[in-house]
Design a protein around this motif. Sequence first.
Motif, PDB file in Angstrom:
ATOM      1  N   ASP A 118     -71.407  45.906 -12.270  1.00  0.00           N
ATOM      2  CA  ASP A 118     -72.273  45.503 -11.164  1.00  0.00           C
ATOM      3  C   ASP A 118     -72.679  44.051 -11.391  1.00  0.00           C
ATOM      4  O   ASP A 118     -73.656  43.760 -12.073  1.00  0.00           O
ATOM      5  N   TRP A 119     -71.894  43.145 -10.829  1.00  0.00           N
ATOM      6  CA  TRP A 119     -72.136  41.720 -11.071  1.00  0.00           C
ATOM      7  C   TRP A 119     -73.465  41.263 -10.483  1.00  0.00           C
ATOM      8  O   TRP A 119     -73.991  40.220 -10.882  1.00  0.00           O
ATOM      9  N   SER A 120     -74.043  42.021  -9.579  1.00  0.00           N
ATOM     10  CA  SER A 120     -75.342  41.645  -9.018  1.00  0.00           C
ATOM     11  C   SER A 120     -76.449  41.759 -10.053  1.00  0.00           C
ATOM     12  O   SER A 120     -77.545  41.216  -9.869  1.00  0.00           O
ATOM     13  N   ARG A 121     -76.166  42.462 -11.175  1.00  0.00           N
ATOM     14  CA  ARG A 121     -77.170  42.623 -12.229  1.00  0.00           C
ATOM     15  C   ARG A 121     -77.052  41.542 -13.301  1.00  0.00           C
ATOM     16  O   ARG A 121     -77.660  41.649 -14.364  1.00  0.00           O
ATOM     17  N   TYR A 122     -76.296  40.496 -13.008  1.00  0.00           N
ATOM     18  CA  TYR A 122     -76.197  39.348 -13.908  1.00  0.00           C
ATOM     19  C   TYR A 122     -77.027  38.200 -13.328  1.00  0.00           C
ATOM     20  O   TYR A 122     -77.280  38.152 -12.124  1.00  0.00           O
ATOM     21  N   GLN A 124     -77.666  35.182 -11.538  1.00  0.00           N
ATOM     22  CA  GLN A 124     -76.779  34.560 -10.556  1.00  0.00           C
ATOM     23  C   GLN A 124     -76.593  33.063 -10.783  1.00  0.00           C
ATOM     24  O   GLN A 124     -75.535  32.508 -10.493  1.00  0.00           O
ATOM     25  N   SER A 128     -72.715  31.941 -10.991  1.00  0.00           N
ATOM     26  CA  SER A 128     -72.179  31.049  -9.958  1.00  0.00           C
ATOM     27  C   SER A 128     -71.401  29.879 -10.550  1.00  0.00           C
ATOM     28  O   SER A 128     -70.519  29.329  -9.893  1.00  0.00           O
ATOM     29  N   THR A 355     -77.760  39.264 -18.444  1.00  0.00           N
ATOM     30  CA  THR A 355     -77.966  40.316 -17.455  1.00  0.00           C
ATOM     31  C   THR A 355     -79.447  40.479 -17.130  1.00  0.00           C
ATOM     32  O   THR A 355     -80.308  40.296 -17.991  1.00  0.00           O
TER      33      THR A 355
END
Length: 442
Positions: A118-122, A124, A128, A355
């Motif tokens: 779940d890259w949204s839990r890294y 950002q 990016s 994370t």
Amino acid sequence: MKLTRLFMILIIAACIAFPVSVFAEPITINWWHAMRSARGKVVEKMIGDFNASQSEYKVVGTNKGNYDETMNAGVAAFRAKKQPHILQVFEVGTQTMMLSGAVYPVFELMEEAGIKVDWSRYLQAVLSYYMNSDGNLMSMPFNSSTPIMYYNADMLKKAGIAPLSKSDPITWDELGEITKKLVEAKIAPAGMVTAWQSWTQIENYSAIHNIAFASKANGYEGLDCELEINNPLVVNHITRLKSWADDNRFMYGGQKYQGPKSEFMAQNAAFYIDSISGIAKLKKGVKDFKWDAAPLPVEAGTKKLQNSIIGGASLWVLNGHSKEEYKGVAAFLKFLSNNDMQEYWHKETGYFPITIDAYDSLKSKGYYKTDPLQEVGISQLNRAIPTKISRGLRLGYFVQIRNIINEELEQVWNGKKSPQEALDNAAARSNIQLRTFEKTYK
């Protein structure tokens, strides 16, 4: 005959009870990195924990020198078809790695290995930096940092100045007033020193104020970009630092970190701007005075502050290995991202936990109340959603460009060039590098 038959029965029974894979040698995964000394020991501990956690794979870590030497070793090894599975490359090598044709993108690696992430839990602002134009992660963030401002708390106390906020930055004007007071009262021989002057005083200064370092969204939107560091705000900032150099509010200590850090530790300067990874070094090295940290200064009147940008390095997976080996690589990268490893890495080195889960875990345990220094950089990095400008830089031959900027800034500090002249020249010289890179990779 009976003994032979009995022996065969025992062998068959052993194979059923213990599959062949149990007896097989673990698959070796080679990781070339640039972590040395205390950080190298932390890396070896993380590798050891992974190897002890399972029996299919064995990661072997090898230090290949500093960042430049490690990247060069990886390039040479790839050409000789003797490349490692994982190569640590500093952030300025990102564009070169992306266009090299030598990389197995991390997002593809994880998908094909069947590992859901779940890259949204890294974080950002970290992710990016290493994403391609389609928003897919090309390399795994590892040692990610950002610059903050350290200061001699004893000197400020002696001057009657209150400790600085760990979340709300002071302005450059306020820093000028504080350093003037310290120098004039002979409390500090010099006001401030800065490590990595291009990264801290131009790259991050620009990002925080949402000013383009280069055209084409800092190079993200095209190889045909050009440097724009000779803009009025950056020129004024360098002009200010030059005026401070003339009255000892600023002291040039060298291009990297060794000189500036030594000046701060020797109490020759009250303020010291450097990476958050300096926290661990200062904790171990400073014994004679109390020190603290605060966010980077900002321009007075800035309506919206952006995030600072990262430094450090990421882990690139190189092409040319087997599917089974890549399963091991994916398992290892996933292991490095778990909470225990990220919390350990953050505590021991000062680098970010990459994370959100690891960060939240540390907060829930009260870690940042006990050691608030460790959160200064995270708060600064996360204080705004990254824009096209503040997400980072994507430039070819960035190593050479930083060297050019350093050379031109030194001409300012020694009085041989005006800030405008030096930055104009830095942009022009860097654009030549960018055009060469464009012709090579377009």
